[in-house]
Design a protein around this motif. Structure first.
Motif, PDB file in Angstrom:
ATOM      1  N   SER A  77       0.825  -1.207   0.000  1.00  0.00           N
ATOM      2  CA  SER A  77       0.000   0.000   0.000  1.00  0.00           C
ATOM      3  C   SER A  77       0.860   1.258   0.000  1.00  0.00           C
ATOM      4  O   SER A  77       0.524   2.254  -0.657  1.00  0.00           O
ATOM      5  N   THR A  78       1.994   1.210   0.715  1.00  0.00           N
ATOM      6  CA  THR A  78       2.905   2.365   0.712  1.00  0.00           C
ATOM      7  C   THR A  78       3.502   2.589  -0.668  1.00  0.00           C
ATOM      8  O   THR A  78       3.516   3.712  -1.184  1.00  0.00           O
ATOM      9  N   LEU A  79       3.986   1.524  -1.281  1.00  0.00           N
ATOM     10  CA  LEU A  79       4.589   1.636  -2.614  1.00  0.00           C
ATOM     11  C   LEU A  79       3.564   2.099  -3.638  1.00  0.00           C
ATOM     12  O   LEU A  79       3.877   2.938  -4.502  1.00  0.00           O
ATOM     13  N   LEU A  80       2.344   1.581  -3.552  1.00  0.00           N
ATOM     14  CA  LEU A  80       1.318   1.967  -4.513  1.00  0.00           C
ATOM     15  C   LEU A  80       0.914   3.429  -4.339  1.00  0.00           C
ATOM     16  O   LEU A  80       0.674   4.133  -5.320  1.00  0.00           O
ATOM     17  N   PHE A  81       0.840   3.898  -3.092  1.00  0.00           N
ATOM     18  CA  PHE A  81       0.493   5.300  -2.867  1.00  0.00           C
ATOM     19  C   PHE A  81       1.572   6.228  -3.433  1.00  0.00           C
ATOM     20  O   PHE A  81       1.265   7.214  -4.102  1.00  0.00           O
ATOM     21  N   VAL A  82       2.828   5.899  -3.183  1.00  0.00           N
ATOM     22  CA  VAL A  82       3.930   6.700  -3.733  1.00  0.00           C
ATOM     23  C   VAL A  82       3.950   6.613  -5.253  1.00  0.00           C
ATOM     24  O   VAL A  82       4.213   7.608  -5.940  1.00  0.00           O
ATOM     25  N   LEU A  83       3.653   5.428  -5.788  1.00  0.00           N
ATOM     26  CA  LEU A  83       3.601   5.274  -7.240  1.00  0.00           C
ATOM     27  C   LEU A  83       2.488   6.124  -7.838  1.00  0.00           C
ATOM     28  O   LEU A  83       2.650   6.713  -8.920  1.00  0.00           O
ATOM     29  N   GLY A  84       1.355   6.213  -7.143  1.00  0.00           N
ATOM     30  CA  GLY A  84       0.276   7.068  -7.618  1.00  0.00           C
ATOM     31  C   GLY A  84       0.671   8.536  -7.636  1.00  0.00           C
ATOM     32  O   GLY A  84       0.350   9.267  -8.581  1.00  0.00           O
ATOM     33  N   MET A  85       1.389   8.983  -6.608  1.00  0.00           N
ATOM     34  CA  MET A  85       1.877  10.358  -6.584  1.00  0.00           C
ATOM     35  C   MET A  85       2.876  10.598  -7.705  1.00  0.00           C
ATOM     36  O   MET A  85       2.852  11.665  -8.355  1.00  0.00           O
ATOM     37  N   ALA A  86       3.764   9.642  -7.949  1.00  0.00           N
ATOM     38  CA  ALA A  86       4.758   9.790  -9.018  1.00  0.00           C
ATOM     39  C   ALA A  86       4.083   9.839 -10.388  1.00  0.00           C
ATOM     40  O   ALA A  86       4.463  10.641 -11.251  1.00  0.00           O
ATOM     41  N   PHE A  87       3.083   8.986 -10.600  1.00  0.00           N
ATOM     42  CA  PHE A  87       2.339   9.006 -11.862  1.00  0.00           C
ATOM     43  C   PHE A  87       1.663  10.356 -12.065  1.00  0.00           C
ATOM     44  O   PHE A  87       1.657  10.902 -13.177  1.00  0.00           O
ATOM     45  N   CYS A  88       1.104  10.902 -10.990  1.00  0.00           N
ATOM     46  CA  CYS A  88       0.444  12.203 -11.065  1.00  0.00           C
ATOM     47  C   CYS A  88       1.449  13.306 -11.399  1.00  0.00           C
ATOM     48  O   CYS A  88       1.172  14.173 -12.232  1.00  0.00           O
ATOM     49  N   TYR A  89       2.616  13.269 -10.759  1.00  0.00           N
ATOM     50  CA  TYR A  89       3.601  14.335 -10.942  1.00  0.00           C
ATOM     51  C   TYR A  89       4.244  14.287 -12.326  1.00  0.00           C
ATOM     52  O   TYR A  89       4.339  15.312 -13.020  1.00  0.00           O
ATOM     53  N   PHE A  90       4.707  13.119 -12.728  1.00  0.00           N
ATOM     54  CA  PHE A  90       5.492  13.021 -13.960  1.00  0.00           C
ATOM     55  C   PHE A  90       4.648  12.943 -15.222  1.00  0.00           C
ATOM     56  O   PHE A  90       5.132  13.303 -16.299  1.00  0.00           O
ATOM     57  N   PHE A  91       3.416  12.489 -15.098  1.00  0.00           N
ATOM     58  CA  PHE A  91       2.625  12.290 -16.319  1.00  0.00           C
ATOM     59  C   PHE A  91       1.367  13.159 -16.345  1.00  0.00           C
ATOM     60  O   PHE A  91       1.122  13.887 -17.304  1.00  0.00           O
ATOM     61  N   VAL A  92       0.584  13.103 -15.277  1.00  0.00           N
ATOM     62  CA  VAL A  92      -0.706  13.797 -15.280  1.00  0.00           C
ATOM     63  C   VAL A  92      -0.517  15.310 -15.278  1.00  0.00           C
ATOM     64  O   VAL A  92      -1.129  16.019 -16.083  1.00  0.00           O
ATOM     65  N   PHE A  93       0.312  15.832 -14.381  1.00  0.00           N
ATOM     66  CA  PHE A  93       0.501  17.276 -14.283  1.00  0.00           C
ATOM     67  C   PHE A  93       0.979  17.875 -15.603  1.00  0.00           C
ATOM     68  O   PHE A  93       0.429  18.863 -16.087  1.00  0.00           O
ATOM     69  N   ARG A  94       1.997  17.280 -16.168  1.00  0.00           N
ATOM     70  CA  ARG A  94       2.557  17.842 -17.404  1.00  0.00           C
ATOM     71  C   ARG A  94       1.541  17.799 -18.536  1.00  0.00           C
ATOM     72  O   ARG A  94       1.429  18.750 -19.316  1.00  0.00           O
ATOM     73  N   THR A  95       0.784  16.715 -18.622  1.00  0.00           N
ATOM     74  CA  THR A  95      -0.205  16.599 -19.696  1.00  0.00           C
ATOM     75  C   THR A  95      -1.364  17.571 -19.488  1.00  0.00           C
ATOM     76  O   THR A  95      -1.784  18.268 -20.413  1.00  0.00           O
ATOM     77  N   VAL A  96      -1.877  17.624 -18.268  1.00  0.00           N
ATOM     78  CA  VAL A  96      -3.036  18.484 -17.978  1.00  0.00           C
ATOM     79  C   VAL A  96      -2.664  19.956 -18.110  1.00  0.00           C
ATOM     80  O   VAL A  96      -3.409  20.737 -18.724  1.00  0.00           O
ATOM     81  N   PHE A  97      -1.537  20.361 -17.557  1.00  0.00           N
ATOM     82  CA  PHE A  97      -1.137  21.770 -17.627  1.00  0.00           C
ATOM     83  C   PHE A  97      -0.877  22.201 -19.074  1.00  0.00           C
ATOM     84  O   PHE A  97      -1.220  23.325 -19.463  1.00  0.00           O
ATOM     85  N   HIS A  98      -0.276  21.322 -19.851  1.00  0.00           N
ATOM     86  CA  HIS A  98      -0.046  21.656 -21.259  1.00  0.00           C
ATOM     87  C   HIS A  98      -1.369  21.749 -22.008  1.00  0.00           C
ATOM     88  O   HIS A  98      -1.554  22.646 -22.855  1.00  0.00           O
ATOM     89  N   PHE A  99      -2.309  20.851 -21.693  1.00  0.00           N
ATOM     90  CA  PHE A  99      -3.620  20.873 -22.343  1.00  0.00           C
ATOM     91  C   PHE A  99      -4.360  22.166 -22.003  1.00  0.00           C
ATOM     92  O   PHE A  99      -4.981  22.790 -22.875  1.00  0.00           O
ATOM     93  N   ILE A 100      -4.306  22.579 -20.724  1.00  0.00           N
ATOM     94  CA  ILE A 100      -4.978  23.818 -20.315  1.00  0.00           C
ATOM     95  C   ILE A 100      -4.321  25.035 -20.953  1.00  0.00           C
ATOM     96  O   ILE A 100      -4.999  25.995 -21.354  1.00  0.00           O
ATOM     97  N   ALA A 101      -2.979  25.004 -21.046  1.00  0.00           N
ATOM     98  CA  ALA A 101      -2.262  26.152 -21.619  1.00  0.00           C
ATOM     99  C   ALA A 101      -2.611  26.372 -23.079  1.00  0.00           C
ATOM    100  O   ALA A 101      -2.600  27.514 -23.561  1.00  0.00           O
ATOM    101  N   THR A 102      -2.925  25.308 -23.804  1.00  0.00           N
ATOM    102  CA  THR A 102      -3.269  25.467 -25.220  1.00  0.00           C
ATOM    103  C   THR A 102      -4.614  26.172 -25.410  1.00  0.00           C
ATOM    104  O   THR A 102      -4.866  26.719 -26.491  1.00  0.00           O
ATOM    105  N   PHE A 103      -5.459  26.185 -24.381  1.00  0.00           N
ATOM    106  CA  PHE A 103      -6.756  26.844 -24.476  1.00  0.00           C
ATOM    107  C   PHE A 103      -6.738  28.248 -23.895  1.00  0.00           C
ATOM    108  O   PHE A 103      -7.754  28.940 -23.932  1.00  0.00           O
ATOM    109  N   ALA A 104      -5.611  28.669 -23.330  1.00  0.00           N
ATOM    110  CA  ALA A 104      -5.535  30.014 -22.758  1.00  0.00           C
ATOM    111  C   ALA A 104      -5.546  31.059 -23.870  1.00  0.00           C
ATOM    112  O   ALA A 104      -4.802  30.941 -24.853  1.00  0.00           O
ATOM    113  N   PRO A 105      -6.395  32.079 -23.753  1.00  0.00           N
ATOM    114  CA  PRO A 105      -6.417  33.132 -24.781  1.00  0.00           C
ATOM    115  C   PRO A 105      -5.068  33.844 -24.877  1.00  0.00           C
ATOM    116  O   PRO A 105      -4.353  33.997 -23.885  1.00  0.00           O
ATOM    117  N   ALA A 106      -4.736  34.291 -26.063  1.00  0.00           N
ATOM    118  CA  ALA A 106      -3.468  34.971 -26.268  1.00  0.00           C
ATOM    119  C   ALA A 106      -3.440  36.336 -25.597  1.00  0.00           C
ATOM    120  O   ALA A 106      -2.363  36.918 -25.410  1.00  0.00           O
TER     121      ALA A 106
END
Length: 265
Positions: free
Chosen positions: A124-153
């Protein structure tokens, strides 16, 4: 003589209760001491500001060149890095915290429960840390880039660091708990609470529930919702596969379980 014995009998449960409280306080102090020790080390080196800069990298990478985050509060530039450092200290000291919890409850467990508890704590400890790592390295970068593409100029995004920390904490918690799904499935089957066949029949409900949960706990965009719902469904299938290995074959097949059940009754 009988009167003296009757006077001393009520004191035994009270003494046992007090000894448990003393033991609990001791374990809590040790766990808190471990977190505090790691926090002091991290606060000195590499420093709270450096740790926050690492946490902010996914957001900074999606902002326009030369743009930085802002702090609207008076003490926010100090308090937010301190909170991030405390969070990092808790994650690093989590093995010690879980060991103290294990040491407190272990004397009251049967042998087969002790054998099951330690692997569950580690996994459970390893899986929780793995979930945080997945969020940081993959989800954040993808979501923030997706949101930035919709920001008005016509605007220049400048996120507030306190709002960013709140967002990061909620996302870390959501993905950390999501990655605990295999542990929950294995526990339900191993303890005999739900049969494996019943959990398999719930696949359709799990898929619907995964997307409902993702819609509630993630930002209102399709990308982040899919990034939470799809792993949740996949991890449920992983839990079903792992549960096949620990499915109880019957009370009589496990002598320790039989003895434990007999002793309980």
């Amino acid at each position: 003589m009988s009167q003296d014995a009757s006077n001393t009998e009520p004191e035994q449960p009270q003494e046992s209760f007090m000894s448990h409280l003393v033991e609990l306080r001791s374990r809590l102090l040790r766990a808190a001491g471990a977190v505090l020790a790691v926090f002091i080390v991290l606060f000195i080196y590499p420093g709270a500001s450096a740790i926050y800069d690492v946490l902010a990298q996914p957001m900074l990478a999606s902002l326009p060149q030369g743009t930085r985050m802002i702090a609207t509060g008076v003490i926010t530039p100090f308090m937010v890095p301190v909170k991030v450092t405390m969070m990092a200290a808790f994650v690093l000291a989590l093995p010690v915290v879980l060991y103290q919890a294990w040491a407190f409850v272990a004397p009251g467990l049967y042998r087969h429960e002790k054998r099951l508890a330690m692997p569950l704590i580690v996994s459970s400890t390893l899986l929780f840390v793995l979930g945080m790592a997945f969020c940081y390295f993959f989800v954040f970068r993808t979501v923030f880039h997706f949101i930035a593409t919709f920001a008005p100029a016509s605007i220049t995004p400048a996120p507030d660091i306190e709002a960013y920390l709140s967002f990061v904490m909620s996302m870390f918690l959501a993905f950390g708990i999501t990655f605990e799904v295999p542990v929950v499935v294995v526990l339900l089957v191993r303890m005999g609470i739900v049969e494996l066949a019943k959990l398999r029949s719930w696949r359709g409900y799990v898929v619907v529930g995964a997307f409902v949960i993702a819609a509630v706990v993630t930002p209102p965009d399709v990308v982040s919702q899919f990034m939470l719902a799809v792993p949740l469904c996949l991890l449920y299938e992983v839990g079903l596969l792992c549960a096949r290995l620990v499915t109880p074959r019957g009370t009589g097949d496990d002598p320790e379980t039989s003895d434990a059940l007999t002793e309980r009754h």
